[in-house]
Structures are given as C-alpha cells and as structure tokens.
Design a protein around this motif. Sequence first.
Motif, short mmCIF file in Angstrom:
data_model
loop_
_atom_site.label_atom_id
_atom_site.label_comp_id
_atom_site.label_asym_id
_atom_site.label_seq_id
_atom_site.Cartn_x
_atom_site.Cartn_y
_atom_site.Cartn_z
N LEU A 60 -1.12 9.98 -2.63
CA LEU A 60 -2.13 9.53 -3.60
C LEU A 60 -2.17 10.17 -5.05
O LEU A 60 -2.07 11.49 -5.15
N PRO A 61 -2.12 9.54 -6.26
CA PRO A 61 -2.03 10.11 -7.32
C PRO A 61 -3.28 10.99 -7.90
O PRO A 61 -4.36 10.55 -7.23
N ALA A 62 -3.00 11.93 -8.52
CA ALA A 62 -4.13 13.09 -8.87
C ALA A 62 -5.26 12.43 -9.65
O ALA A 62 -6.28 12.87 -9.79
N ASP A 63 -4.54 11.39 -10.54
CA ASP A 63 -5.66 11.08 -11.63
C ASP A 63 -5.78 9.57 -11.88
O ASP A 63 -6.05 9.13 -12.84
N GLU A 64 -5.31 8.89 -10.64
CA GLU A 64 -5.58 7.50 -10.64
C GLU A 64 -6.23 7.05 -9.43
O GLU A 64 -6.01 7.64 -8.35
N CYS A 65 -7.06 5.78 -9.25
CA CYS A 65 -7.64 5.41 -8.27
C CYS A 65 -6.61 4.37 -7.29
O CYS A 65 -5.69 3.90 -7.81
N ARG A 66 -6.94 4.44 -6.13
CA ARG A 66 -6.00 3.82 -5.22
C ARG A 66 -6.92 3.35 -4.08
O ARG A 66 -8.15 3.90 -3.65
N TYR A 67 -6.45 2.50 -3.38
CA TYR A 67 -7.02 2.18 -1.79
C TYR A 67 -5.98 2.68 -0.96
O TYR A 67 -4.78 2.50 -1.24
N ALA A 68 -6.40 2.98 0.22
CA ALA A 68 -5.25 3.39 1.27
C ALA A 68 -5.70 3.27 2.54
O ALA A 68 -6.87 2.95 2.82
N VAL A 69 -4.83 2.99 3.39
CA VAL A 69 -5.23 2.73 4.90
C VAL A 69 -4.37 3.70 5.62
O VAL A 69 -3.18 4.00 5.41
N PHE A 70 -4.97 4.66 6.51
CA PHE A 70 -4.27 5.41 7.34
C PHE A 70 -4.50 5.38 8.85
O PHE A 70 -5.66 5.07 9.25
N ASP A 71 -3.63 5.24 9.72
CA ASP A 71 -3.58 5.27 11.03
C ASP A 71 -3.70 6.58 11.76
O ASP A 71 -2.64 7.20 11.68
N PHE A 72 -4.71 7.17 12.13
CA PHE A 72 -5.05 8.51 12.33
C PHE A 72 -4.86 8.62 13.85
O PHE A 72 -5.90 7.97 14.62
N ASP A 73 -4.21 9.48 14.27
CA ASP A 73 -3.97 9.65 15.83
C ASP A 73 -4.66 10.96 16.15
O ASP A 73 -4.77 11.89 15.43
N PHE A 74 -5.33 10.83 17.24
CA PHE A 74 -6.13 12.02 17.70
C PHE A 74 -6.44 11.99 19.07
O PHE A 74 -6.09 11.28 19.49
#
Length: 139
Positions: A60-74
Amino acid sequence: MANAASGMAVHDDCKLKFLELKAKRTFRFIVYKIEEAQKQVVVEKLGEPGQSHEDFAKSLPADECRYAVFDFDFVTAESCQKSKIFFVAWSPDTAKVRSKMIYASSKDRFKRELDGIQVELQATDPTEMDLDVFKSRTN
C-alpha cells in the motif's frame, strides 16, 4: 455501471480476481486503485498465496489512497484453522484531499460488488493495519 456518488465504474477484473481469491484462494491479497482518467476502479496488485501480512502492508502506497482485500488466516482459541476476508479502505493522512474524497464516496458501492467480505477496516496509517489489529477483528 458508474457509481452515482463519484461517477466511478468497477472494472470486471476487480470482481473476477476477488472471486478467485474467495473460492480458489489463488491470491493472498488484492490492491485496487481508482484510475481517475478512466473513472473506474482497477486491480493494481495481486499478492501470491505465500505472501504475508507484512507483504500486504508494504504493497500500500504511503501517500495515496487504495482499497484492498486480504485473506487473513488465523487459528481460533479452540485451535481451529480459519480465514476471514478483510476489506481495507486505505486513506493515509498524507494523501491528497481530493483523492480521499473520491475513495470515501466510492467505497460502499465498490464494497457491495465484492460479495463475501467479512470484516471492514479503515486505516489512515500503518499502525491501524498492524497484524494485531487483524487478529483482534477475527472474533
């Protein structure tokens, strides 16, 4: 179909890649970017299945907006292996105001296109996306 609030369309690839992540676990994460010139949300980066939360955060860029999806295993308290799909609205404090407004006004409609999101996370700096934050949101 463009979003009435911001005029943003969603590229078909956004939904197709999300379905692959959800059904086949082809990717660990997907980063989405709004292409202002084309007035649409597009896939910017795909994370390989073996990549980590740290790789995701770095994408994810430090100074730009984004949307993201993360498949989190736990692993649950009962030692069950599980995963949850997180939707992250990344809007760093250093991003341009116009960009923050466009991402904020397009977020809900874009999120509706991705059927199967289980947890939503708003983040304005890396500490709000820490691994511990993800763990705390799995309950």
